[in-house]
Design an enzyme around this catalytic site. Structure first.
Site, short mmCIF file in Angstrom:
data_model
loop_
_atom_site.label_atom_id
_atom_site.label_comp_id
_atom_site.label_asym_id
_atom_site.label_seq_id
_atom_site.Cartn_x
_atom_site.Cartn_y
_atom_site.Cartn_z
N HIS A 18 5.10 0.16 4.74
CA HIS A 18 5.81 0.44 3.26
C HIS A 18 6.65 1.66 3.45
O HIS A 18 6.50 2.34 4.53
CB HIS A 18 5.03 0.15 2.24
N HIS A 21 5.45 4.93 4.67
CA HIS A 21 5.48 5.13 6.26
C HIS A 21 6.93 5.48 6.73
O HIS A 21 6.70 6.41 7.66
CB HIS A 21 4.84 3.71 6.74
N CYS A 126 -16.38 4.94 0.95
CA CYS A 126 -15.35 3.99 0.46
C CYS A 126 -14.83 3.66 1.69
O CYS A 126 -14.16 4.28 2.70
CB CYS A 126 -14.24 5.02 -0.17
N CYS A 129 -10.99 4.30 2.53
CA CYS A 129 -10.65 5.80 3.05
C CYS A 129 -11.31 5.88 4.43
O CYS A 129 -10.96 6.61 5.04
CB CYS A 129 -11.48 6.59 2.30
N CYS A 143 -13.95 6.02 -6.10
CA CYS A 143 -13.35 6.62 -5.12
C CYS A 143 -11.79 7.26 -5.74
O CYS A 143 -11.10 6.39 -6.33
CB CYS A 143 -12.90 5.69 -4.08
N HIS A 146 -8.80 5.26 -4.40
CA HIS A 146 -8.56 3.82 -4.37
C HIS A 146 -9.15 3.12 -5.67
O HIS A 146 -8.84 1.92 -6.00
CB HIS A 146 -9.40 3.13 -3.16
N LYS A 295 1.09 6.37 -7.17
CA LYS A 295 1.39 6.40 -5.66
C LYS A 295 1.46 4.83 -5.29
O LYS A 295 0.61 4.16 -5.70
CB LYS A 295 -0.05 7.10 -5.41
N LYS A 298 -1.30 0.00 -0.81
CA LYS A 298 -1.30 -1.46 -0.55
C LYS A 298 -2.46 -1.79 -1.17
O LYS A 298 -2.31 -3.16 -1.70
CB LYS A 298 -1.87 -1.48 1.11
O1 ME8 Z 1 -3.90 7.30 6.46
N1 ME8 Z 1 4.30 8.58 -0.20
O2 ME8 Z 1 -2.85 5.70 7.60
P1 ME8 Z 1 -2.03 5.27 6.27
C1 ME8 Z 1 4.74 9.23 0.86
N2 ME8 Z 1 -4.39 5.88 9.67
N3 ME8 Z 1 4.04 9.07 2.14
C2 ME8 Z 1 3.19 8.00 1.98
C3 ME8 Z 1 2.78 7.34 0.97
C4 ME8 Z 1 3.53 7.52 -0.12
N4 ME8 Z 1 3.47 6.69 -1.32
N5 ME8 Z 1 2.01 6.05 1.26
C5 ME8 Z 1 1.68 6.47 2.81
C6 ME8 Z 1 -3.82 6.61 7.36
N6 ME8 Z 1 2.32 7.68 3.04
C7 ME8 Z 1 -4.54 6.99 8.87
C8 ME8 Z 1 -4.01 8.11 9.58
S1 ME8 Z 1 -3.58 10.06 11.31
C9 ME8 Z 1 -4.49 10.66 12.75
C10 ME8 Z 1 -4.59 8.55 10.75
C11 ME8 Z 1 2.42 8.10 4.42
O3 ME8 Z 1 -1.39 3.75 6.95
C12 ME8 Z 1 1.80 9.46 4.55
O4 ME8 Z 1 2.12 10.20 5.75
O5 ME8 Z 1 -2.44 5.03 5.00
C13 ME8 Z 1 0.29 9.37 4.50
O6 ME8 Z 1 -0.32 10.41 5.15
C14 ME8 Z 1 0.35 8.13 5.62
O7 ME8 Z 1 1.53 7.40 5.34
C15 ME8 Z 1 -0.98 7.35 5.49
O8 ME8 Z 1 -0.74 6.29 6.20
#
Ligand code: ME8
Length: 506
Positions: A18, A21, A126, A129, A143, A146, A295, A298
């Site tokens: 999304h 990312h 959770c 998370c 949580c 979430h 925020k 998903k």
């Molecule tokens: O946390 N606004 O993966 P994830 C801005 N796999 N940035 C956002 C966002 C939003 N609303 N939503 C997501 C994970 N992000 C782990 C990470 S790293 C060793 C492991 C971005 O798919 C932001 O960079 O949930 C956030 O930290 C990341 O996506 C979380 O991606």
């Protein structure tokens, strides 16, 4: 040669990519492109975090294996990277056999050293998370991220002696005041450490979708340890026949949002200290993009599809909007209306129109050739020198929004300059020829420099601006060293074309 290593988080594959990312990936790309323009050797890493419960659950729901699910989802994440025009040097998947082996080696070393031990444990978990929470961290028993009730998990796990690193971590924070940026996040992380660290479980007995613990295959490595290690393991195998760790570690910047600060600011440095690696130079923690004040996530189902936005408006406007609308580092609301209004006023009018007018005036008044400015005439060289220094400083601090605002002040000043110097009047006066040549040259040169400075944000449009102004747009023409006054070549042929950013009907 200076080196620069920047990373994004590796994204979960439990659902499609999304805008959040896309946001972090574009930010990392802006930094990577900027450092390449500075002539540095850059490594830019992104990828996917494929193990753990949520991914396994998503696969089960679809009636396929976690690996089949990951193989499908990764295509979408790779596609996103391509669509946002990111220039990553490698895409890591935590299911890569090389990563798996490197994680096993890493934790085996910690185990051999005595930093990992076995203990029975019961806690509130959770599974979205992939983290344990204490009672006091929950909000009304749920949580904080979430809004779901955590499960009570009881098992025998391997623990990492995080508590043993508390003082070393505090000392590190105290001697590296820019380790975490912005400062509010530094304070948050430091105070979390100061409140006391408990050892953390780094394996799971009930999960089968993960990396087996090498000395006890009944357990898998905790997905966060597996994931954090990607920043080092990728360097080991990204390039055939060369281990890039000596060249690029420590990373200059890990980018992320605040949701995963604790993992990066506490657990990751402690794991590195335990194994003798240097710590990353900086973490940069940006805010959340919010839709309707919440925020995007998903779990909440309120996501904006980046593919749709890019298809509709193009990738450069989207890249520009991300950092122009929301101060990078803070939370901010994004909307289609906000996007369209900024697109029209700043891209179609301020920049696109300025390029069209400049090219059209040169076509009309000087046979489409960039004129030679008269010797000793007024120029913007000092202003540009300040602008170049300010923008480098802003990007050094990952202040993408201030960088763009500073460039935009200059673009606005060029528009004002057109109005005030009124080339169409000068063209009618015999005595106005020298002055006209000077104004036209200053506009071309101001736009050429703006294009170089804007290049990391809008890579395609800025190359197109240079082409229309009769300039090369290859990597050497784009070097930051060329953002000094006087580079525009008199006699170069400008080219008229369709509007760079066609106005949207709103
Ligand atoms: O946390 N606004 O993966 P994830 C801005 N796999 N940035 C956002 C966002 C939003 N609303 N939503 C997501 C994970 N992000 C782990 C990470 S790293 C060793 C492991 C971005 O798919 C932001 O960079 O949930 C956030 O930290 C990341 O996506 C979380 O991606």
């Amino acid at each position: 040669m200076n080196r620069f290593y920047v990373t994004t988080p590796i994204y979960y594959v439990n659902d499609v990519p999304h805008i959040g990312h896309a946001y972090t990936t574009i930010a990392a790309d802006v930094l990577a492109r900027h450092h390449r323009q500075l002539g540095e050797e850059v490594f830019f890493l992104t990828g996917t975090d494929e193990h753990g419960n949520p991914a396994a659950r998503a696969a089960r729901k679809r009636g396929i294996t976690p690996m089949e699910h990951a193989n499908e989802m990764v295509v979408k994440f790779k596609e996103l990277v391509k669509r946002v025009n990111a220039t990553n040097d490698f895409f890591i998947r935590t299911t890569d056999p090389e990563h798996i082996l490197a994680v096993q080696l890493f934790i085996q070393q910690l185990y051999d050293k005595g930093d990992i031990y076995l203990k029975s444990y019961s806690g509130l978990y959770c599974s979205s998370c992939e983290a344990f929470y204490s009672e006091k961290e929950l909000v009304a028993g749920k949580c904080p991220d979430h809004g779901t009730v955590p499960e009570t998990v009881e098992e025998e796990n391997y623990f990492f002696r995080l508590s043993a690193y508390q003082q070393q971590l505090l000392d590190y924070y105290d001697s590296h005041s820019d380790f975490v940026r912005p400062a509010t996040r530094f304070n948050e992380a430091r105070s979390f450490i100061e409140q006391g660290l408990e050892d953390i479980s780094i394996s799971r007995a009930t999960l089968e979708w993960g990396i087996p613990v090498p000395w006890d295959e009944s357990q898998v490595v905790y997905v966060w340890v597996d994931a954090l290690l990607n920043y080092i393991t990728a360097l080991r195998y990204a390039k055939k026949d060369e281990d890039l760790v000596p060249k690029f570690w420590p990373a200059d910047y890990h980018l992320m949002a605040k949701d995963i600060l604790k993992f990066h600011a506490v657990i990751w440095p402690a794991l590195l200290m335990a194994s003798g690696y240097e710590l990353p130079r900086h973490l940069f923690v940006h805010g959340y993009l919010l839709l309707g004040g919440q925020k995007m996530s998903k779990t909440r189902g309120n996501v904006l599809d980046p593919f749709e936005i890019i298809n509709r408006y193009g990738v450069d406007p989207f890249r520009f909007y991300c950092f122009r609308e929301v101060a990078f580092g803070q939370d901010g609301v994004i909307s289609v209306e906000g996007f369209e209004s900024r697109y029209n006023s700043e891209l179609a009018n301020d920049l696109g129109n300025l390029v069209s007018r400049t090219v059209a005036m040169i076509a009309k008044y000087n046979q489409a050739l960039v004129p030679q400015p008269p010797a000793g005439s007024e120029d913007f060289s000092e202003e540009v020198q300040r602008l170049a220094a300010d923008t480098v400083k802003a990007l050094e601090e990952v202040d993408l929004t201030t960088c763009l605002e500073r460039i935009w002040q200059f673009v606005r000043s060029l528009n004002k300059y057109v109005e005030e110097s009124a080339p169409w009047k000068l063209a009618k006066e015999d005595a106005g020829r020298n002055q006209l040549n000077n104004v036209l040259y200053n506009l071309v040169e101001g736009l050429r420099i703006s294009a170089i400075l804007l290049h990391p944000f809008m890579p395609t449009a800025t190359c197109e601006i240079l082409r229309r102004l009769g300039h090369a747009s290859d990597i050497s023409a784009l070097a930051r060293a060329n953002a000094v006054w006087g580079g525009a070549k008199a006699g170069a042929r400008v080219e008229s074309d369709v509007p760079l950013f066609p106005k949207l009907a709103t």
